[in-house]
Design an enzyme around this catalytic site. Structure first.
Site, PDB file in Angstrom:
ATOM      1  N   HIS A  21       0.764  -1.300  -0.092  1.00 51.47           N
ATOM      2  CA  HIS A  21      -0.073   0.112   0.037  1.00 51.47           C
ATOM      3  C   HIS A  21       0.828   1.175   0.007  1.00 51.47           C
ATOM      4  CE1 HIS A  21      -3.815  -1.794   0.591  1.00 51.47           C
ATOM      5  NE2 HIS A  21      -3.483  -2.449   1.499  1.00 51.47           N
ATOM      6  N   GLU A  62      -5.703 -13.359   0.679  1.00 48.63           N
ATOM      7  CA  GLU A  62      -6.432 -12.053   0.613  1.00 48.63           C
ATOM      8  C   GLU A  62      -6.881 -11.694  -0.879  1.00 48.63           C
ATOM      9  OE1 GLU A  62      -4.173  -8.816   2.197  1.00 48.63           O
ATOM     10  OE2 GLU A  62      -4.225  -9.671   4.313  1.00 48.63           O
TER      11      GLU A  62
END
Length: 199
Positions: free
Chosen positions: A111, A166
């Site tokens: 991120h 995920e």
């Protein structure tokens, strides 16, 4: 599809994990807003915007949960998880080991690169029962490669990626790489190793 001729040192293929951190000072060259105050590296933002539009056109609800995060934001998220585990009786070592399965260490989060996005169906969605059971997740797994994205932490690859499955965490790697990885069931680590073997 044959193995694409790609430079393993290119920015799209940068391996970001605990052993290969970005560092505290890294910031993307420039950011572009996706929606609702969530930003991505401007080089990959339009591809995500197009993918979201395509999913919505196919009838799916799409919520952009989290895109770019600064080092300090990741630091807070990581240590809050560690503290929660320690409150449940774990030692710090145990708490950090448990945390790293789901939350990357500060400096080691994709991120922070601006190349990754967490995509859900709606705000506040509980991620755990969401794994593998959502129509949107299946749509993303089947279609994200056409936009240059992959499910970065796929099912059955935790021993290689170091992170639990995920399906909501998408990482930009470029269309050629993404299509090859999807067709051959490879995570980024496996793909980079393959590229290095043949180049």
């Amino acid at each position: 599809m044959g193995l694409p001729e790609l430079d393993t040192s290119s920015w799209e293929l940068q391996l970001i994990r605990y052993e290969y951190p970005l560092g505290e000072d890294y910031e993307p060259p420039s950011l572009k807003e996706i929606e609702d105050g969530e930003y991505m590296d401007s080089r990959v933002a339009n591809a995500l915007i197009d993918m979201i539009a395509a999913a919505r056109a196919d009838g799916y609800s799409v919520y952009v949960c989290s895109c770019y995060r600064s080092y300090s934001t990741q630091y807070s998220i990581y240590w809050n998880h560690v503290d929660n585990y320690m409150d449940q009786g774990m030692t710090q070592e145990e708490a950090e080991a448990a945390t790293r399965l789901a939350v990357n260490y500060p400096g080691a989060s994709e991120h922070q690169s601006g190349l990754a996005a967490d995509i859900l169906e709606y705000s506040g969605q509980d991620m755990e029962p969401y794994i593998g059971g959502s129509g949107l997740m299946l749509w993303l797994e089947e279609n994200c490669a056409a936009f240059g994205y992959v499910v970065r932490y796929p099912d059955g690859k935790t021993d290689i990626t170091g992170v639990e499955y995920e399906p909501w965490h998408l990482r930009y790697v470029g269309t050629e790489a993404a299509m090859y990885m999807m067709e051959n069931d490879l995570c980024l680590e496996e793909f980079l190793e393959l590229l290095e073997q043949y180049q």
